[in-house]
Structure formats: C-alpha cells, structure tokens
Design a protein around this motif. Structure first.
Motif, PDB file in Angstrom:
ATOM      1  N   LEU A 138      -9.065 -18.942 108.294  1.00 27.39           N
ATOM      2  CA  LEU A 138      -9.011 -17.637 108.964  1.00 27.39           C
ATOM      3  C   LEU A 138      -7.601 -17.314 109.449  1.00 27.39           C
ATOM      4  O   LEU A 138      -7.129 -16.179 109.312  1.00 27.39           O
ATOM      5  N   SER A 139      -6.927 -18.303 110.009  1.00 20.86           N
ATOM      6  CA  SER A 139      -5.593 -18.041 110.549  1.00 20.86           C
ATOM      7  C   SER A 139      -4.584 -17.751 109.433  1.00 20.86           C
ATOM      8  O   SER A 139      -3.756 -16.842 109.557  1.00 20.86           O
ATOM      9  N   TRP A 140      -4.675 -18.522 108.328  1.00 17.97           N
ATOM     10  CA  TRP A 140      -3.756 -18.277 107.220  1.00 17.97           C
ATOM     11  C   TRP A 140      -4.053 -16.923 106.562  1.00 17.97           C
ATOM     12  O   TRP A 140      -3.119 -16.186 106.200  1.00 17.97           O
ATOM     13  N   LEU A 141      -5.320 -16.588 106.398  1.00 19.66           N
ATOM     14  CA  LEU A 141      -5.663 -15.304 105.781  1.00 19.66           C
ATOM     15  C   LEU A 141      -5.215 -14.151 106.680  1.00 19.66           C
ATOM     16  O   LEU A 141      -4.687 -13.134 106.190  1.00 19.66           O
ATOM     17  N   ALA A 142      -5.401 -14.294 107.996  1.00 15.84           N
ATOM     18  CA  ALA A 142      -4.949 -13.270 108.931  1.00 15.84           C
ATOM     19  C   ALA A 142      -3.440 -13.074 108.827  1.00 15.84           C
ATOM     20  O   ALA A 142      -2.940 -11.941 108.804  1.00 15.84           O
ATOM     21  N   ARG A 143      -2.712 -14.179 108.746  1.00 18.19           N
ATOM     22  CA  ARG A 143      -1.244 -14.074 108.627  1.00 18.19           C
ATOM     23  C   ARG A 143      -0.863 -13.387 107.324  1.00 18.19           C
ATOM     24  O   ARG A 143       0.069 -12.558 107.289  1.00 18.19           O
ATOM     25  N   CYS A 144      -1.562 -13.715 106.234  1.00 20.18           N
ATOM     26  CA  CYS A 144      -1.274 -13.055 104.955  1.00 20.18           C
ATOM     27  C   CYS A 144      -1.529 -11.554 105.059  1.00 20.18           C
ATOM     28  O   CYS A 144      -0.723 -10.740 104.574  1.00 20.18           O
ATOM     29  N   TYR A 145      -2.649 -11.172 105.677  1.00 19.91           N
ATOM     30  CA  TYR A 145      -2.948  -9.751 105.854  1.00 19.91           C
ATOM     31  C   TYR A 145      -1.814  -9.057 106.603  1.00 19.91           C
ATOM     32  O   TYR A 145      -1.359  -7.969 106.223  1.00 19.91           O
ATOM     33  N   ILE A 146      -1.382  -9.666 107.681  1.00 18.31           N
ATOM     34  CA  ILE A 146      -0.347  -9.057 108.518  1.00 18.31           C
ATOM     35  C   ILE A 146       0.970  -8.952 107.765  1.00 18.31           C
ATOM     36  O   ILE A 146       1.637  -7.902 107.780  1.00 18.31           O
ATOM     37  N   MET A 147       1.352 -10.037 107.089  1.00 16.45           N
ATOM     38  CA  MET A 147       2.618 -10.028 106.353  1.00 16.45           C
ATOM     39  C   MET A 147       2.578  -9.052 105.179  1.00 16.45           C
ATOM     40  O   MET A 147       3.617  -8.599 104.707  1.00 16.45           O
ATOM     41  N   ILE A 175      -2.422 -12.927 115.865  1.00 12.47           N
ATOM     42  CA  ILE A 175      -2.410 -11.509 115.503  1.00 12.47           C
ATOM     43  C   ILE A 175      -1.423 -10.745 116.382  1.00 12.47           C
ATOM     44  O   ILE A 175      -0.636  -9.926 115.889  1.00 12.47           O
ATOM     45  N   ALA A 176      -1.458 -11.014 117.693  1.00 11.42           N
ATOM     46  CA  ALA A 176      -0.581 -10.301 118.625  1.00 11.42           C
ATOM     47  C   ALA A 176       0.887 -10.521 118.268  1.00 11.42           C
ATOM     48  O   ALA A 176       1.666  -9.559 118.143  1.00 11.42           O
ATOM     49  N   ASN A 177       1.272 -11.768 118.086  1.00 10.19           N
ATOM     50  CA  ASN A 177       2.683 -12.075 117.844  1.00 10.19           C
ATOM     51  C   ASN A 177       3.147 -11.677 116.451  1.00 10.19           C
ATOM     52  O   ASN A 177       4.251 -11.140 116.278  1.00 10.19           O
ATOM     53  N   ASP A 178       2.305 -11.966 115.420  1.00 12.12           N
ATOM     54  CA  ASP A 178       2.715 -11.630 114.057  1.00 12.12           C
ATOM     55  C   ASP A 178       2.744 -10.124 113.834  1.00 12.12           C
ATOM     56  O   ASP A 178       3.643  -9.605 113.157  1.00 12.12           O
ATOM     57  N   CYS A 179       1.760  -9.408 114.371  1.00 18.44           N
ATOM     58  CA  CYS A 179       1.752  -7.951 114.227  1.00 18.44           C
ATOM     59  C   CYS A 179       2.960  -7.333 114.945  1.00 18.44           C
ATOM     60  O   CYS A 179       3.577  -6.383 114.443  1.00 18.44           O
ATOM     61  N   TYR A 180       3.299  -7.863 116.091  1.00 18.76           N
ATOM     62  CA  TYR A 180       4.466  -7.373 116.825  1.00 18.76           C
ATOM     63  C   TYR A 180       5.727  -7.599 115.993  1.00 18.76           C
ATOM     64  O   TYR A 180       6.569  -6.713 115.854  1.00 18.76           O
ATOM     65  N   LYS A 181       5.820  -8.806 115.425  1.00 20.31           N
ATOM     66  CA  LYS A 181       6.999  -9.156 114.632  1.00 20.31           C
ATOM     67  C   LYS A 181       7.127  -8.266 113.398  1.00 20.31           C
ATOM     68  O   LYS A 181       8.236  -7.914 112.979  1.00 20.31           O
ATOM     69  N   MET A 182       5.983  -7.910 112.801  1.00 24.62           N
ATOM     70  CA  MET A 182       5.993  -7.119 111.569  1.00 24.62           C
ATOM     71  C   MET A 182       5.923  -5.616 111.835  1.00 24.62           C
ATOM     72  O   MET A 182       5.768  -4.819 110.903  1.00 24.62           O
ATOM     73  N   GLY A 183       6.042  -5.195 113.119  1.00 23.52           N
ATOM     74  CA  GLY A 183       6.072  -3.774 113.451  1.00 23.52           C
ATOM     75  C   GLY A 183       4.721  -3.087 113.363  1.00 23.52           C
ATOM     76  O   GLY A 183       4.643  -1.847 113.326  1.00 23.52           O
TER      77      GLY A 183
END
Length: 572
Positions: A449-458, A485-493
C-alpha cells in the motif's frame, strides 16, 4: 486375490462338489509366490498356517524367517523387526539374522540400533552396503570411504553406490551407473524409475516423463512410478493435474505397498497447497527429508515466521560431497540454503534484526554466486534477493529482468520487481507492475500500500493515494500512510491532498506540529488557484480545513482567503 476370500457364498456346497473342487484347486508353493514377488501372497501363505502350528506346538522350518522377509518387502518394517528380534533370542539363531534385523531397523530410522545389530552380523556384502548407508546417515566421511572401497562391481553394490550418489545430489553420476546396468541387464525395468527420478531432481521433467513411460507401459500400477509421474505433472502443470495422477492411490488403505503410504500423503499435502500440513508433515520430518522443508514453507505462508525459524534454525544445509575427491565438481547447493535465507530474511524484517538480514544475504549470495547455480533461475533469484537486502536495486533489476519472462503472472515476483523499480524512481512502470498483482494478502500488506501510494503521488495521481488511505481501517499503518501521503504530496506540489492528510494527522495527534504542514499546504492550494491550476471551488474546503485548526495563526490566512474570494466573487 485375497479379497475373494471375503465374499459370501452364493449357494451351499455339497460334500462331493467341495471335495472335487479341493482336488482341482492347489495352493501355489511358497517358492512360486517369491519368484513372482507376490510377497502379500507369500506372507498370507506363511502367516495363517504358522499361527495354527504355533498354537498346537508344531514348528515349520524357517517360517519366522520367511515371514520377516515378506514383511520387509511389503514395507511393514515394524513387523519384520519383531520377527527378526524374536529369532535373535533363540539359541540356534542364524548369524545372518542380525544383518536382516539391522536392515529393518534402518528403514525404521533407528540408525544407531541398526549399526549395533549390523556389528553382530558376520562380514558380508549386505552388511557392507548397510554400513555404507549408515556412514552416510551419520555424515562419517572416513567410514563412508572405507565401505566404498569394499564395494564390488556387482549389481547390488553398484545400485547401492548409485543411491548414495543420488542422496548426495550427484544425479548425473547415479544416472551413469543406472544406464550402464541397463545395458548389461535390459530386463531390469525398475532402473528406468531410478533414472527418471534423477532427471526429475535435475529439473528435466519432460525427460523424466519419457523414461518413466517405458516402465509404466509394463507396470501400469506401480505406486512409486505413478507417484513420480504425479510429481512431474505438479512441476509441469499444477497441483490438480498431479492429484489426478494419484487418483488410483488416494485410498491409502487399499494400497498394498505400505512403504509408499507416507510418501503419497506427503505429496498430497504439497499438491493441495498445504492442506492438512499440520496433521501429515510433523510425524514425517525424520522420515521424508522434504517434509521439514515443506512444513517450513507452510508456516511461512501462514505468516508464522517464528515457528518456521524454530523448525529450520538447527538444520545444517547439506552440500553434496564427491566420493571421488579427484573428480569433485562444483558443489550443488541444496534448497535448504535458499529456504534458510528466506526464513532469516522474513524474521529479520519482522523483528527488525540486522543480524538475521545479514545471515539471509549471505545464504542468498552463497547460492547465487556458486558456479553450479549462477545461471539457473533459482540462482539468479537468490542474487536478486541478496542485492535487495543490500539495497543495491540496480543490480536487483539486472537479475530480475533476466528471469521475468518466467514469472509474468507471479504475484510475489511482481511485488519484488515493482519495489525495485520504485526504489530507483521508475514510478510509472512500478505502478503498472503493482497493479498486476491479484493476491489479496499482498494487496493488503502495508509495504504494498505504501509503495503504491508513493507511485500514485509521484505520477501526479494523489487522489488515488488518498483513496487507498480511506479504504484502510484505523491502525498504526494507516497513520504511517497518512504521513507518507502528507509529505510526498506536499513535496510533489499536490497540496490539496497534502492539506487533507495533514488535517487528519492533526486530529489524531493534536499536540504535534502537523498544523504547520496543513497551513503550508493550504497556502499551496491557494497558489495553485491563483495560477489556474486548481479549481476555485476548492477554496471553500481549504477554509473548512483551516477552521478546524486550533492555531491562532490561521486567522490571518483565513481573512486573506475570504477577502480574495469576495473580490473575485467566489461563493464560499
């Protein structure tokens, strides 16, 4: 057939007709049963009269010895042992009985007792062969070589040597002996089964089937041959195809070959994906070598990693050793190394032990780096696992790419493959591979779930990552996913979903500094609205998120946003 004796009489027999039948029907002599290898018939012929003779004090010469012989060849080693033991208590016992007793004890797994009994027997080729096998069981290389030197160029000794080669994973050497014996004795069809078994161990399942078919054409009801055919079908096709091949042997109680009962039960567990493992496998751990390994695999599939470790931690993996040291080839590494690596890796990840992970990495490197395994599929998988634990993902992909054609629909392979892709920043391909996975157990795993979430965000699909969180229940894993989600989404705008995630985190942990992240994300959403990259209607939800914060600094942000909305006629 013996079953005919259980049939009820259809009609009454007259004394005359019964007498006439008795004259016409003659019971074959014992020698005829033995020549035909009908040990059940011979055993029945011996057992029933002998019990009667024992009850009236009569004695049939060597009856007990022949009963032990037949019981042994029927696979009833316990009965054979009892017969031979009773014979050794008699003053006129033949000295050879001790080696017969030792053979029965050997097949019962009582190796120490077997050696003691064999030592009381006179020297003979049979005694030497038995001690040869016992030396192998005791891992006594010196004695093994001593008994090896005593072997002669006769069929029995050469068959014994071939079996030792087989058990030490020298399958080609065993095949060479069997083929040579077949050239000398073409009617020794059973050797075809041994050759087929060696090819099976070498992963040549098609070749094994071809060789086996010759034997089954002559002996279609052979328990061992049908079992091997089923194993080939399991490797070539699936468990259902394998079980279909055993349909005539499923009813174990009707099988006259008692020695195969445990083997068939063991294989049925494997064919059925572990069904009945806890009932069948534990008693077979010291009988069938693969039983321990398959039980470890069962525990791993049940996520009982500690039990799997307890079962395998004391197992010393066996590397085959050559009988002829001058022609010793590269060692073939057994499956035990791979399984020990898998168990240590699983336990290390579960309890956070770097020691176990290091041990696992060493086992994988040992197998994958060996000359005999480096070009095999398991060998390359081992090297991939080794580099995975070392976090050298470029090397991981080199090995996984070389074998991925064999694992297109394998969920476990795709899980590891996608993680390696994502770790190197190839999120688009990683997402595609993650979505190929169908196994619900993997799809509910936090790592997935965490890797898939990161892929979605990236890949600029933050909404899908947020939906993954909404499907999760409340747990420590859901909290960790929120943070990601909070940190990666913030990083990716992707500030809208970052703001929602920080808001949820603030509610779960009010005393933290998540409110600062939320304020920054909300300002980021406003900037996107100003740049026409976010809908103006989003501003209403942003204001709602800010009002939920207990931090007084949000008031200034709220006033600024409301003023802009009023000036731009945005309905809040």
């Amino acid at each position: 057939m013996i079953l005919s004796r259980m049939k009820p009489a259809v009609g009454a027999e007259t004394p005359v007709s019964f007498s006439e039948k008795k004259k016409k029907t003659k019971v074959p002599p014992l020698e005829e049963y033995l020549q035909q290898r009908d040990y059940l018939g011979a055993f029945t012929l011996l057992e029933v009269p002998t019990q009667f003779q024992r009850s009236i004090g009569e004695k049939q010469e060597h009856a007990d010895l022949w009963i032990g012989y037949c019981a042994f060849h029927l696979g009833d080693y316990k009965r054979a042992m009892e017969e031979y033991k009773s014979l050794t208590l008699k003053p006129d016992c033949l000295a050879e009985v001790w080696v017969f007793l030792a053979c029965a004890l050997f097949f019962l797994g009582l190796y120490q007792e077997a050696e003691e009994a064999a030592s009381k027997a006179p020297m003979s080729p049979l005694q030497n062969r038995l001690l040869f096998h016992l030396a192998h069981k005791f891992n006594d290389e010196k004695r093994l070589m001593d008994f090896h030197q005593n072997l002669e160029d006769v069929t029995e000794d050469q068959l014994s040597l071939a079996s030792i080669h087989y058990m030490r994973s020298h399958y080609q050497e065993a095949i060479d002996i069997y083929k040579r014996l077949l050239l000398q004795n073409r009617d020794f069809l059973a050797l075809k089964v041994y050759v087929a078994l060696c090819y099976y161990k070498l992963d040549y399942y098609d070749v094994s089937q071809e060789v086996l078919a010759v034997y089954l054409h002559s002996i279609p009801d052979s328990t061992i041959a049908l079992n091997l055919k089923a194993c080939n079908h399991f490797r070539l096709y699936n468990g259902k195809a394998a079980e279909a091949e055993l349909k005539n042997l499923i009813d174990i109680s009707s099988c006259s070959f008692e020695f195969a009962k445990e083997l068939i039960l063991h294989n049925l567990v494997v064919f059925r994906g572990g069904e009945g493992a806890l009932q069948v496998l534990p008693p077979l751990i010291h009988v069938i070598p693969e039983a321990r390994l398959n039980l470890v695999i069962y525990y791993l599939r049940q996520d009982d990693v500690q039990e799997a470790f307890n079962l395998i931690q004391d197992l010393v993996p066996t590397t085959p050793q050559g009988l002829d040291k001058t022609s010793h080839k590269d060692l073939l590494f057994s499956q035990e190394y791979i399984l020990k690596g898998v168990v240590n890796a699983a336990l290390g990840q579960e309890i956070g032990s770097s020691d176990h992970l290091k041990i696992a990495q060493q086992f994988f490197q040992l197998v994958g780096g060996s000359a005999s395994e480096c070009d095999t599929i398991p060998g390359r998988q081992c090297m991939a696992s080794c580099f995975f634990l070392l976090r050298q993902f470029e090397d991981v992909l080199i090995y996984l790419n070389s074998v991925k054609g064999y694992f297109f629909n394998d969920d476990t392979f795709n899980f590891n493959y996608a993680q390696a892709k994502a770790a190197l920043g190839n999120y688009k391909e990683a997402e595609e591979v993650f979505l190929l996975i169908q196994n619900e157990k993997i799809k509910n795993d936090y790592v997935y779930l965490s890797w898939l979430a990161r892929c979605y965000i990236m890949n600029q699909r933050g909404r899908l990552a947020w939906e993954l969180y909404l499907k999760m229940g409340t747990s420590s894993n859901s909290f960790s996913l929120l943070q990601l989600i909070a940190n990666d989404c913030y990083k990716m705008g992707q500030f809208y979903y970052a703001a929602k995630a920080f808001d949820a985190l603030e509610k779960l942990d009010p005393g933290s500094n998540y409110s600062e992240g939320k304020r920054g994300a909300c300002v980021g959403v406003f900037q996107l609205i100003l740049a026409n990259k976010e809908s103006k209607e989003t501003l209403k939800e942003v204001l709602s998120l800010l009002r939920n914060s207990g931090n007084p600094q949000v008031e200034y942000i709220i006033r600024t946003l409301r003023k802009w909305a009023k000036d731009n006629r945005v309905l809040l």
